[in-house]
Design an enzyme around this catalytic site. Structure first.
Site, short mmCIF file in Angstrom:
data_model
loop_
_atom_site.label_atom_id
_atom_site.label_comp_id
_atom_site.label_asym_id
_atom_site.label_seq_id
_atom_site.Cartn_x
_atom_site.Cartn_y
_atom_site.Cartn_z
N ARG A 76 0.69 -1.04 -0.04
CA ARG A 76 -0.04 0.01 0.05
C ARG A 76 0.83 1.02 0.13
O ARG A 76 0.31 2.41 -0.60
CB ARG A 76 -0.85 -0.11 1.10
CG ARG A 76 -2.01 -1.09 1.04
CD ARG A 76 -2.88 -1.39 2.11
NE ARG A 76 -2.53 -1.80 3.21
CZ ARG A 76 -2.13 -2.96 3.91
NH1 ARG A 76 -2.39 -3.81 2.89
NH2 ARG A 76 -1.48 -3.01 5.01
N GLU A 113 5.80 -10.33 14.93
CA GLU A 113 5.34 -10.84 16.14
C GLU A 113 5.36 -12.21 16.07
O GLU A 113 5.76 -12.76 17.19
CB GLU A 113 3.77 -10.38 16.20
CG GLU A 113 3.07 -10.41 17.51
CD GLU A 113 1.82 -10.15 17.74
OE1 GLU A 113 1.43 -9.50 16.69
OE2 GLU A 113 1.10 -10.17 18.80
P1 AMP Z 1 4.53 -3.27 11.58
O1 AMP Z 1 4.05 -3.88 12.69
O2 AMP Z 1 4.62 -1.48 11.77
O3 AMP Z 1 5.92 -3.59 10.77
O4 AMP Z 1 3.37 -3.10 10.19
C1 AMP Z 1 3.68 -4.03 9.26
C2 AMP Z 1 3.13 -3.68 7.98
O5 AMP Z 1 1.71 -4.45 8.13
C3 AMP Z 1 2.99 -2.32 7.68
O6 AMP Z 1 3.47 -2.12 6.28
C4 AMP Z 1 1.57 -1.99 7.55
O7 AMP Z 1 0.89 -1.35 6.55
C5 AMP Z 1 0.82 -3.22 7.91
N1 AMP Z 1 -0.27 -3.35 8.94
C6 AMP Z 1 0.09 -3.81 10.39
N2 AMP Z 1 -1.09 -3.53 11.02
C7 AMP Z 1 -1.87 -3.04 10.26
C8 AMP Z 1 -3.40 -2.94 10.46
N3 AMP Z 1 -3.95 -2.89 11.77
N4 AMP Z 1 -4.10 -2.39 9.43
C9 AMP Z 1 -3.67 -2.26 8.08
N5 AMP Z 1 -2.39 -2.54 7.86
C10 AMP Z 1 -1.55 -2.95 8.96
#
Ligand code: AMP
Length: 188
Positions: A76, A113
């Site tokens: 995205r 995670e």
């Molecule tokens: P992160 O935990 O910050 O590494 O997030 C990992 C990826 O997953 C990022 O590129 C976010 O765009 C996506 N992502 C994580 N959590 C969500 C959520 N609740 N809704 C939409 N996208 C998410």
């Protein structure tokens, strides 16, 4: 043709805060992609050209003159990143999941995670010292953003900052980006 000034965090009419534009064009999808996760879906924003235009201009205005290239995180981040790069008149670089880019790449692995992930960027994507704005849709735990910034620095680029449309504040992702210039439009 006169260029209409677009104030920071204002839409084209100059009356609506862009945070509110984001809030009104966001959908919560419970239990996606797995039980317990609330997915922040910004496809309603993408399908509204006025709202999307306000968001893209808001990001671009914040970084104009300070970013020579935009990098977007798969998938995205590509959508937002390409639009912002166009608005800034600079190039766009995709940061992709492992195995997707055709040329020689730098790669980094980072912990999720559960399990791990790997991302890549072309080794010749940036000129040495080039200032890069990194974009994604959501800042969650910050693992992806932090790994991306570190990966780009390995190529010799300079990370000007990171920006996401939505920040999941309760996950404290910004702690992983400590010391970096960071902006998010809506914290939930
Ligand atoms: P992160 O935990 O910050 O590494 O997030 C990992 C990826 O997953 C990022 O590129 C976010 O765009 C996506 N992502 C994580 N959590 C969500 C959520 N609740 N809704 C939409 N996208 C998410």
């Amino acid at each position: 043709m006169a260029v209409e000034p677009v104030g920071r965090s204002r839409d084209r009419a100059g009356t609506t805060d862009v945070t509110d534009v984001v809030r009104r064009h966001l959908r919560d999808i419970p239990d996606f992609p797995e039980p317990g996760v609330v997915f922040k879906d910004f496809t309603p924003l993408l399908s509204d050209p006025t709202a999307m235009g306000a968001v893209v201009r808001d990001v671009a205005d914040r970084w104009r003159g300070n970013a020579e290239v935009v990098a977007g995180i798969e998938a995205r981040g590509f959508i937002l990143g390409a639009a912002v790069a166009y608005e800034l008149g600079v190039g766009f670089v995709p940061v992709r999941k492992a195995g997707k880019l055709p040329g020689p790449t730098h790669r980094t692995e980072y912990d999720l995670e559960y399990g791990s992930a790997a991302i890549e960027v072309h080794t010749d994507a940036f000129a040495a010292g080039e200032r890069v704005l990194v974009l994604d849709d959501v800042l969650a735990t910050g693992g992806t953003a932090a790994a991306t910034c570190a990966l780009l620095e390995r190529t010799g680029a300079v990370v000007a900052g990171f920006e996401a449309v939505i920040e999941l504040g309760f996950l404290h992702g910004r702690d992983r980006l400590h010391g970096r210039r960071l902006h998010t439009m809506l914290v939930v």
